[in-house]
Scaffold this motif. Structure first.
Motif, mmCIF file in Angstrom:
data_model
loop_
_atom_site.group_PDB
_atom_site.id
_atom_site.type_symbol
_atom_site.label_atom_id
_atom_site.label_comp_id
_atom_site.label_asym_id
_atom_site.label_seq_id
_atom_site.Cartn_x
_atom_site.Cartn_y
_atom_site.Cartn_z
ATOM 1 N N PHE A 8 -2.024 4.446 23.535
ATOM 2 C CA PHE A 8 -3.329 4.371 23.716
ATOM 3 C C PHE A 8 -3.886 5.944 24.118
ATOM 4 C CE2 PHE A 8 -3.316 -0.393 23.557
ATOM 5 C CZ PHE A 8 -3.705 -0.533 22.667
ATOM 6 N N ALA A 9 -3.081 6.411 25.185
ATOM 7 C CA ALA A 9 -3.648 7.833 25.454
ATOM 8 C C ALA A 9 -3.531 8.929 24.484
ATOM 9 C CB ALA A 9 -2.828 8.247 26.823
ATOM 10 N N GLY A 10 -2.646 8.710 23.696
ATOM 11 C CA GLY A 10 -2.338 9.587 22.542
ATOM 12 C C GLY A 10 -3.548 9.423 21.585
ATOM 13 N N LYS A 30 -4.000 12.328 13.239
ATOM 14 C CA LYS A 30 -4.132 11.459 14.207
ATOM 15 C C LYS A 30 -2.926 10.559 14.360
ATOM 16 C CE LYS A 30 -8.708 10.346 13.482
ATOM 17 N NZ LYS A 30 -9.956 9.145 12.785
ATOM 18 N N ALA A 31 -2.161 10.258 13.363
ATOM 19 C CA ALA A 31 -0.846 9.606 13.676
ATOM 20 C C ALA A 31 0.189 10.608 14.099
ATOM 21 C CB ALA A 31 -0.204 9.020 12.433
ATOM 22 N N LEU A 32 -0.142 11.806 14.019
ATOM 23 C CA LEU A 32 0.850 12.874 14.637
ATOM 24 C C LEU A 32 0.761 13.106 16.037
ATOM 25 C CD1 LEU A 32 0.917 15.633 11.759
ATOM 26 C CD2 LEU A 32 2.749 14.238 12.539
ATOM 27 N N ILE A 33 -0.548 12.959 16.463
ATOM 28 C CA ILE A 33 -1.106 13.277 17.669
ATOM 29 C C ILE A 33 -0.396 11.877 18.708
ATOM 30 C CG2 ILE A 33 -3.060 13.383 19.436
ATOM 31 C CD1 ILE A 33 -4.163 15.011 17.002
ATOM 32 N N ALA A 35 1.984 10.047 17.699
ATOM 33 C CA ALA A 35 3.302 10.244 17.745
ATOM 34 C C ALA A 35 3.969 11.135 18.917
ATOM 35 C CB ALA A 35 3.759 10.492 16.373
ATOM 36 N N ALA A 36 3.103 12.158 19.072
ATOM 37 C CA ALA A 36 3.527 13.157 20.097
ATOM 38 C C ALA A 36 3.364 12.472 21.520
ATOM 39 C CB ALA A 36 2.674 14.650 20.029
ATOM 40 N N ALA A 37 2.538 11.712 21.721
ATOM 41 C CA ALA A 37 2.165 11.034 23.009
ATOM 42 C C ALA A 37 3.429 9.908 23.215
ATOM 43 C CB ALA A 37 0.905 10.107 22.816
ATOM 44 N N VAL A 38 4.148 9.400 22.269
ATOM 45 C CA VAL A 38 5.177 8.318 22.346
ATOM 46 C C VAL A 38 6.594 9.037 22.108
ATOM 47 C CG1 VAL A 38 6.007 6.299 21.419
ATOM 48 C CG2 VAL A 38 3.593 6.442 21.627
ATOM 49 N N ALA A 39 6.651 10.203 21.593
ATOM 50 C CA ALA A 39 7.794 10.938 21.258
ATOM 51 C C ALA A 39 8.796 11.128 22.517
ATOM 52 C CB ALA A 39 7.409 12.095 20.557
ATOM 53 N N PRO A 40 8.301 11.327 23.777
ATOM 54 C CA PRO A 40 9.251 11.701 24.753
ATOM 55 C C PRO A 40 10.112 10.575 25.224
ATOM 56 C CG PRO A 40 7.363 12.637 25.290
ATOM 57 C CD PRO A 40 6.786 11.835 23.847
ATOM 58 N N ASP A 41 9.736 9.348 24.704
ATOM 59 C CA ASP A 41 10.214 8.115 24.948
ATOM 60 C C ASP A 41 11.408 7.853 23.678
ATOM 61 O OD1 ASP A 41 9.502 7.676 27.531
ATOM 62 O OD2 ASP A 41 7.783 6.318 27.003
ATOM 63 N N LEU A 96 -3.399 19.661 19.895
ATOM 64 C CA LEU A 96 -3.579 18.344 20.457
ATOM 65 C C LEU A 96 -2.248 17.386 20.689
ATOM 66 C CD1 LEU A 96 -6.955 17.533 18.164
ATOM 67 C CD2 LEU A 96 -6.537 17.870 20.792
ATOM 68 N N ALA A 97 -1.330 17.764 19.665
ATOM 69 C CA ALA A 97 0.070 17.212 19.866
ATOM 70 C C ALA A 97 0.720 17.676 21.094
ATOM 71 C CB ALA A 97 1.192 17.448 18.621
ATOM 72 N N LEU A 98 0.453 18.751 21.420
ATOM 73 C CA LEU A 98 1.087 19.441 22.872
ATOM 74 C C LEU A 98 0.339 18.810 23.849
ATOM 75 C CD1 LEU A 98 3.138 21.462 23.512
ATOM 76 C CD2 LEU A 98 1.523 23.281 23.576
ATOM 77 N N LEU A 99 -0.827 18.663 23.685
ATOM 78 C CA LEU A 99 -1.650 18.164 24.957
ATOM 79 C C LEU A 99 -1.261 16.435 25.201
ATOM 80 C CD1 LEU A 99 -4.042 17.965 26.920
ATOM 81 C CD2 LEU A 99 -5.410 17.325 25.106
ATOM 82 N N SER A 100 -1.024 15.923 23.950
ATOM 83 C CA SER A 100 -0.771 14.476 23.780
ATOM 84 C C SER A 100 0.566 14.280 24.578
ATOM 85 C CB SER A 100 -0.851 14.113 22.820
ATOM 86 O OG SER A 100 -0.681 12.590 22.459
ATOM 87 N N PHE A 101 1.556 15.284 24.280
ATOM 88 C CA PHE A 101 2.981 15.072 24.766
ATOM 89 C C PHE A 101 2.797 15.283 26.311
ATOM 90 C CE2 PHE A 101 7.008 16.812 25.974
ATOM 91 C CZ PHE A 101 8.070 16.228 24.992
ATOM 92 N N HIS A 102 2.178 16.295 26.749
ATOM 93 C CA HIS A 102 1.942 16.597 28.123
ATOM 94 C C HIS A 102 1.321 15.606 28.957
ATOM 95 C CE1 HIS A 102 3.744 20.496 27.134
ATOM 96 N NE2 HIS A 102 3.959 20.508 28.376
#
Length: 194
Positions: A8-10, A30-33, A35-41, A96-102
């Protein structure tokens, strides 16, 4: 925090980015962003072989040993590069993917302490250096009320934005399901449209 919270944050990063620019993000971006929010897990998938082998003579401690091993700047840059390559709005999607990841890392710093009190420090500069391990003494437990509250607030904002703007996270998988949700939200909350 949970993958649901990160999702949801991503999504909110992607959805609110559309407010700031003249050219809207595509469904793929949007899906990439998200995914970036969930990818670390992704490293958390090690829990499956660990649970399956825990009573064997050769247990695999993949979750115990490797959880948070992808919570790194190096992996964040890989995710951003992949977003750059796959997006139409290359730089916007990558940033935005970098932001979402962080944002994921920040959420984990705030609320991912284990039930045993272990904080799961984030090895931010790994695999190149172990000199920076991110941790916060005030970190609350993964199953604590602040995490539930944050997830509930993110869900409420997501639904409000869906009602207001006409798209939801469902658009990433099905435009028909997205349209049905938006219609249902607008019919249910038509009194609030002013």
């Amino acid at each position: 925090m949970s993958p649901v919270t990160h999702f949801f944050a991503g999504w909110l990063v992607a959805a609110t980015a559309d407010l700031a620019g003249p050219s809207p993000l595509t469904r793929r971006e949007k899906a990439l962003i998200v995914a970036a929010a969930v990818a670390p897990d992704l490293d958390g998938l090690g829990i499956i072989p660990e649970l399956l082998t825990r009573n064997s003579s050769h247990p695999l401690f993949w979750f115990t040993l490797y959880h948070h091993s992808l919570h790194t700047l190096a992996f964040a840059l890989v995710v951003a590069v992949v977003s750059f390559v796959l997006a139409s709005h290359r730089w916007k999607a990558a940033w935005l993917a970098l932001l979402s990841f962080h944002l994921h890392l920040l959420e984990d710093l705030a609320g991912s302490r284990g039930s045993d009190g272990y904080q799961w420090p984030i090895p931010y500069l790994a695999p190149f250096s172990s000199s920076l391990q991110l941790a916060w003494r005030g970190q609350w437990a993964l199953n604590s009320w602040p995490n539930v509250a944050i997830t509930a607030v993110l869900l409420a904002i997501t639904l409000w934005l869906a009602w207001r703007r006409g798209f939801s996270p469902l658009e990433m998988v099905s435009t028909q399901a997205d349209s049905a949700l938006i219609t249902a939200l607008r019919q249910r909350f038509s009194d609030f449209s002013g």
